[in-house]
Design a protein around this motif. Structure first.
Motif, PDB file in Angstrom:
ATOM      1  N   LEU A 143       0.821  -1.207   0.000  1.00  8.88           N
ATOM      2  CA  LEU A 143       0.000   0.000   0.000  1.00  8.88           C
ATOM      3  C   LEU A 143       0.864   1.270   0.000  1.00  8.88           C
ATOM      4  O   LEU A 143       0.662   2.197   0.775  1.00  8.88           O
ATOM      5  CB  LEU A 143      -0.973   0.012   1.187  1.00  8.88           C
ATOM      6  N   GLY A 144       1.840   1.284  -0.879  1.00 10.88           N
ATOM      7  CA  GLY A 144       2.607   2.498  -1.105  1.00 10.88           C
ATOM      8  C   GLY A 144       3.702   2.788  -0.103  1.00 10.88           C
ATOM      9  O   GLY A 144       4.306   3.862  -0.141  1.00 10.88           O
ATOM     10  N   GLY A 145       3.991   1.849   0.807  1.00  4.11           N
ATOM     11  CA  GLY A 145       4.986   2.118   1.838  1.00  4.11           C
ATOM     12  C   GLY A 145       6.370   2.422   1.302  1.00  4.11           C
ATOM     13  O   GLY A 145       7.079   3.285   1.832  1.00  4.11           O
ATOM     14  N   PHE A 146       6.782   1.721   0.248  1.00  5.07           N
ATOM     15  CA  PHE A 146       8.116   1.962  -0.315  1.00  5.07           C
ATOM     16  C   PHE A 146       8.238   3.376  -0.877  1.00  5.07           C
ATOM     17  O   PHE A 146       9.318   3.968  -0.853  1.00  5.07           O
ATOM     18  CB  PHE A 146       8.414   0.949  -1.425  1.00  5.07           C
ATOM     19  N   PHE A 147       7.141   3.914  -1.386  1.00  4.40           N
ATOM     20  CA  PHE A 147       7.161   5.259  -1.950  1.00  4.40           C
ATOM     21  C   PHE A 147       7.049   6.324  -0.864  1.00  4.40           C
ATOM     22  O   PHE A 147       7.799   7.303  -0.844  1.00  4.40           O
ATOM     23  CB  PHE A 147       6.012   5.418  -2.948  1.00  4.40           C
ATOM     24  N   LEU A 148       6.117   6.117   0.068  1.00  7.74           N
ATOM     25  CA  LEU A 148       5.766   7.176   1.010  1.00  7.74           C
ATOM     26  C   LEU A 148       6.753   7.326   2.159  1.00  7.74           C
ATOM     27  O   LEU A 148       7.177   8.436   2.490  1.00  7.74           O
ATOM     28  CB  LEU A 148       4.368   6.907   1.573  1.00  7.74           C
ATOM     29  N   LEU A 149       7.105   6.214   2.806  1.00  3.37           N
ATOM     30  CA  LEU A 149       7.862   6.296   4.051  1.00  3.37           C
ATOM     31  C   LEU A 149       9.214   6.991   3.894  1.00  3.37           C
ATOM     32  O   LEU A 149       9.526   7.905   4.669  1.00  3.37           O
ATOM     33  CB  LEU A 149       8.016   4.911   4.670  1.00  3.37           C
ATOM     34  N   PRO A 150      10.074   6.610   2.936  1.00  2.00           N
ATOM     35  CA  PRO A 150      11.371   7.293   2.848  1.00  2.00           C
ATOM     36  C   PRO A 150      11.266   8.761   2.479  1.00  2.00           C
ATOM     37  O   PRO A 150      12.135   9.557   2.851  1.00  2.00           O
ATOM     38  CB  PRO A 150      12.123   6.500   1.764  1.00  2.00           C
ATOM     39  N   ARG A 151      10.210   9.142   1.787  1.00  2.00           N
ATOM     40  CA  ARG A 151      10.035  10.550   1.451  1.00  2.00           C
ATOM     41  C   ARG A 151       9.671  11.383   2.672  1.00  2.00           C
ATOM     42  O   ARG A 151       9.918  12.586   2.705  1.00  2.00           O
ATOM     43  CB  ARG A 151       8.967  10.705   0.359  1.00  2.00           C
ATOM     44  N   ARG A 216       5.372  15.182  -6.689  1.00  2.00           N
ATOM     45  CA  ARG A 216       6.331  14.692  -7.681  1.00  2.00           C
ATOM     46  C   ARG A 216       7.708  15.332  -7.554  1.00  2.00           C
ATOM     47  O   ARG A 216       8.630  15.001  -8.291  1.00  2.00           O
ATOM     48  CB  ARG A 216       5.788  14.946  -9.096  1.00  2.00           C
ATOM     49  N   SER A 217       7.852  16.259  -6.610  1.00  2.00           N
ATOM     50  CA  SER A 217       9.050  17.093  -6.578  1.00  2.00           C
ATOM     51  C   SER A 217      10.320  16.309  -6.292  1.00  2.00           C
ATOM     52  O   SER A 217      11.405  16.693  -6.739  1.00  2.00           O
ATOM     53  CB  SER A 217       8.886  18.211  -5.541  1.00  2.00           C
ATOM     54  N   PHE A 218      10.231  15.186  -5.548  1.00  2.00           N
ATOM     55  CA  PHE A 218      11.426  14.403  -5.257  1.00  2.00           C
ATOM     56  C   PHE A 218      11.911  13.621  -6.480  1.00  2.00           C
ATOM     57  O   PHE A 218      13.042  13.138  -6.495  1.00  2.00           O
ATOM     58  CB  PHE A 218      11.156  13.412  -4.113  1.00  2.00           C
ATOM     59  N   ASN A 219      11.054  13.469  -7.482  1.00  2.00           N
ATOM     60  CA  ASN A 219      11.404  12.640  -8.637  1.00  2.00           C
ATOM     61  C   ASN A 219      11.854  13.448  -9.847  1.00  2.00           C
ATOM     62  O   ASN A 219      12.243  12.869 -10.858  1.00  2.00           O
ATOM     63  CB  ASN A 219      10.185  11.800  -9.068  1.00  2.00           C
ATOM     64  N   LEU A 220      11.794  14.778  -9.751  1.00  2.00           N
ATOM     65  CA  LEU A 220      12.013  15.616 -10.927  1.00  2.00           C
ATOM     66  C   LEU A 220      13.184  16.561 -10.719  1.00  2.00           C
ATOM     67  O   LEU A 220      13.499  16.944  -9.598  1.00  2.00           O
ATOM     68  CB  LEU A 220      10.745  16.430 -11.230  1.00  2.00           C
ATOM     69  N   ASP A 221      13.818  16.946 -11.821  1.00  2.00           N
ATOM     70  CA  ASP A 221      14.925  17.889 -11.729  1.00  2.00           C
ATOM     71  C   ASP A 221      14.405  19.321 -11.721  1.00  2.00           C
ATOM     72  O   ASP A 221      13.224  19.583 -11.939  1.00  2.00           O
ATOM     73  CB  ASP A 221      15.920  17.670 -12.871  1.00  2.00           C
TER      74      ASP A 221
END
Length: 262
Positions: A143-151, A216-221
């Motif tokens: 349920l999105g833990g890999f995406f959400l937690l480290p951010r 999306r800011s963590f994924n973009l330049d």
């Protein structure tokens, strides 16, 4: 309607309440389907300007229902499809272009932890507990833990929480950036409703566009974000809300959203 996930309007706020106390508000099939329906309602109803997700009986969500999981053994690719299907509505929740507040009392474990992380803001009571519990039963976060937690907490702390599967109390969760504010249990819903109401007079379009880009800011330049900024501002400049705000300012009338409300 789904009796296991209640929906209630409080003005322009939609309150989504997990209502499965006999199973500690476990994230079973009925609860998943009820939350999905509520998310789509919040997305599609323009009169909804903010959302609160909470639980009943001093429990937010204790995570997956191990009893139902053990009784429903499926082929491996069926399990893979089951998790994939969760993300058809979970992405809608994470990127819902309206403020979403988690009001957490008691345990938010496993999928319940990640459901709270999917919200823009988390309010918690002193008895709230958070846990990426998956490792205790030999599973990995879903349920999105890999995406959400480290951010939210950073990579090193995310590894600690996932590898150890330890509980985090409300104050530690606040120090980690998981929780925004700790409030007494009897004030939790009122605090969440007051926070949500603070956005009722804001521009839903502007908040939604800003949330979309921030997510999306963590994924973009920097150059890509600059292009998104330019496009977003051009859209916002052409909204009726902006036109009204400029007219009010020039005529020295009060603005609908005079300052950052909390």
């Amino acid at each position: 309607m789904n009796d296991f996930v209640l929906r209630e309007r409080q003005g322009a706020t939609l309150v989504i309440r997990i209502n499965r106390p006999d199973r500690r508000n476990a994230f079973d099939l009925e609860v998943r389907e009820g939350i999905a329906q509520a998310v789509y309602e919040a997305r599609d109803d323009d009169s909804v300007r903010a959302v609160i997700i909470t639980g009943v009986d001093g429990i937010f969500c204790a995570g997956g229902d191990l009893k139902s999981l053990s009784e429903a053994k499926r082929p491996v690719f069926k399990d893979r499809d089951r998790i994939r299907r969760l993300h058809t509505w979970f992405r809608e929740l994470v990127n819902l272009e309206k403020p979403v507040i988690a009001a957490v009392d008691g345990p938010a474990f496993g999928a319940g932890f990640n459901l709270a992380l999917a919200c823009d803001f988390v309010l918690a009571t002193p008895r709230a507990r958070f846990c990426a519990v998956f490792g205790r039963i030999g599973l990995v976060p879903d349920l999105g833990g890999f995406f959400l937690l480290p951010r939210i907490v950073g990579l090193q702390r995310a590894k600690d929480l996932v590898f150890s599967a330890r509980e985090v109390d409300a104050e530690e969760a606040r120090s980690l950036g998981i929780v925004m504010k700790v409030v007494p249990a009897e004030q939790l819903l009122d605090e969440a409703l007051a926070m949500a109401a603070g956005y009722h007079d804001a521009s839903t379009e502007a908040l939604g566009i800003a949330k979309n880009i921030l997510n999306r800011s963590f994924n973009l330049d920097q150059d890509t974000l600059a292009e998104l900024e330019a496009s977003a501002q051009a859209l916002a400049l052409h909204t009726a809300y902006h036109d009204e705000a400029v007219a009010n300012f020039l005529q020295k009338r009060p603005l609908r959203f005079p300052e950052g409300k909390k």
